[in-house]
Design a protein around this motif. Sequence first.
Motif, PDB file in Angstrom:
ATOM      1  N   GLY A  74       0.792  -1.307  -0.227  1.00  0.00           N
ATOM      2  CA  GLY A  74      -0.050  -0.027   0.026  1.00  0.00           C
ATOM      3  C   GLY A  74       0.770   1.255   0.040  1.00  0.00           C
ATOM      4  O   GLY A  74       0.586   2.099  -0.827  1.00  0.00           O
ATOM      5  N   VAL A  75       1.989   1.503   0.936  1.00  0.00           N
ATOM      6  CA  VAL A  75       2.545   2.576   1.097  1.00  0.00           C
ATOM      7  C   VAL A  75       3.577   2.716  -0.313  1.00  0.00           C
ATOM      8  O   VAL A  75       3.994   3.918  -0.807  1.00  0.00           O
ATOM      9  CB  VAL A  75       3.576   2.654   2.340  1.00  0.00           C
ATOM     10  N   LEU A 119      -4.268  14.504  -0.531  1.00  0.00           N
ATOM     11  CA  LEU A 119      -4.613  13.510   0.123  1.00  0.00           C
ATOM     12  C   LEU A 119      -3.561  12.343   0.571  1.00  0.00           C
ATOM     13  O   LEU A 119      -3.344  11.845   1.544  1.00  0.00           O
ATOM     14  CB  LEU A 119      -5.758  12.684  -0.215  1.00  0.00           C
ATOM     15  N   TYR A 120      -2.696  12.044  -0.563  1.00  0.00           N
ATOM     16  CA  TYR A 120      -1.716  11.023  -0.671  1.00  0.00           C
ATOM     17  C   TYR A 120      -0.586  11.612   0.065  1.00  0.00           C
ATOM     18  O   TYR A 120       0.071  10.871   0.803  1.00  0.00           O
ATOM     19  CB  TYR A 120      -1.568  10.502  -2.069  1.00  0.00           C
ATOM     20  N   VAL A 121      -0.234  12.911   0.031  1.00  0.00           N
ATOM     21  CA  VAL A 121       0.864  13.662   0.943  1.00  0.00           C
ATOM     22  C   VAL A 121       0.407  13.264   2.400  1.00  0.00           C
ATOM     23  O   VAL A 121       1.238  12.722   3.066  1.00  0.00           O
ATOM     24  CB  VAL A 121       1.002  15.078   0.335  1.00  0.00           C
ATOM     25  N   THR A 128       4.243   8.722   9.146  1.00  0.00           N
ATOM     26  CA  THR A 128       5.543   9.217  10.226  1.00  0.00           C
ATOM     27  C   THR A 128       5.000   9.570  11.573  1.00  0.00           C
ATOM     28  O   THR A 128       5.888   9.755  12.270  1.00  0.00           O
ATOM     29  CB  THR A 128       6.057  10.284   9.313  1.00  0.00           C
ATOM     30  N   LEU A 129       3.836   9.785  11.604  1.00  0.00           N
ATOM     31  CA  LEU A 129       3.264  10.300  13.243  1.00  0.00           C
ATOM     32  C   LEU A 129       2.924   9.208  13.880  1.00  0.00           C
ATOM     33  O   LEU A 129       2.889   9.473  15.306  1.00  0.00           O
ATOM     34  CB  LEU A 129       1.965  11.047  12.919  1.00  0.00           C
ATOM     35  N   ALA A 137      -0.141   1.014  10.292  1.00  0.00           N
ATOM     36  CA  ALA A 137      -0.566   0.154   8.987  1.00  0.00           C
ATOM     37  C   ALA A 137      -1.921   0.337   9.070  1.00  0.00           C
ATOM     38  O   ALA A 137      -2.594   0.592   7.978  1.00  0.00           O
ATOM     39  CB  ALA A 137      -0.066  -1.312   9.199  1.00  0.00           C
ATOM     40  N   LEU A 138      -2.718  -0.021  10.312  1.00  0.00           N
ATOM     41  CA  LEU A 138      -4.144   0.142  10.178  1.00  0.00           C
ATOM     42  C   LEU A 138      -4.776   1.608  10.017  1.00  0.00           C
ATOM     43  O   LEU A 138      -5.767   1.689   9.216  1.00  0.00           O
ATOM     44  CB  LEU A 138      -4.551  -0.633  11.538  1.00  0.00           C
TER      45      LEU A 138
END
Length: 224
Positions: A74-75, A119-121, A128-129, A137-138
Motif C-alpha cells: 500500500g505505501v 490526500l496522498y501527501v 510518520t506520526l 498500518a491500520l
Amino acid sequence: MKKALAAFLVVGLLGIAAYASLFVAPTERTMGDIQRIFYLHMPSAVVAFCAFLVTFVANLLYVFRRQERWDWLGVSAAEVGLAFISVVLITGPIWAHPVWGIWWTWDARLTSTFVLWLLYVSYLLLRTLVEDPHRRALLSAVYGIFAFLDVPLVHMSIRWWRTQHPQPVLMGGPGTGLAPEMKRVLLINFIALVSLMIFLVRERYELEALRAQVDVLRREGEAA
C-alpha cells in the motif's frame, strides 16, 4: 542481473516513448508542438490512478487480513502514485499557459486533482506520526481507503461539470477522438509508464520489507 535487465528494458521503453512523442506523432493543428506534452500528461494521470487503485486494494486486504505485506504494498504504490500525480500537476500548467493564457484555474478537474495530491501527501505524513507499526498500518489503511474516493471524482469531473479542462478525447462522445498515429504514440507512452510504475513499486516494496525487518531487529535489541 534480473533487476538490471528490467531497468534497462524500462529505460528503453521510456526512450522509445519520448522519441515517438517528439518525432513520430503528428503536430496538432491548433495547439502546435506544445500539445506533445499530452503524451506524458495524460498517461501519467492514468498510471497514478492505477497506483492508487493498488494502494486501495492493498489497504482493504490489510484491514481484513492484517498481513504486513499488504501494508508494504500500500505505501509503496502510494509513493509511486504520488510521484506520477505530481508529474500531472507540473505538466498541466506548462501545457495550459500557452493554450489557455493562464497557468491554473480552480475548476472541478484541477481542484479535485490537487486535492488528490494533498490526500496522498497526508497519507504518507500520517505514517510518520505513528510509531507502532501495527497501529500505523491500520490507521493508514483506513485513511487510504477514504482517500481513494477522490480518484473516481477526478476521473468523472469533466463529465459531470463544465470545466476549463478539455473534454475527454477517448470515449468522450461525438466529435472527440485522436488520429490513429496519435493513438499509437499514446499507447506506447502508456505501456512505458506502466512498466516504470511496476518497476518502481517492486523496488519500493522490497525497501519497505527490508525496513520492517530492521525495525524488528531494532526493537529486539532495545528489549534485550
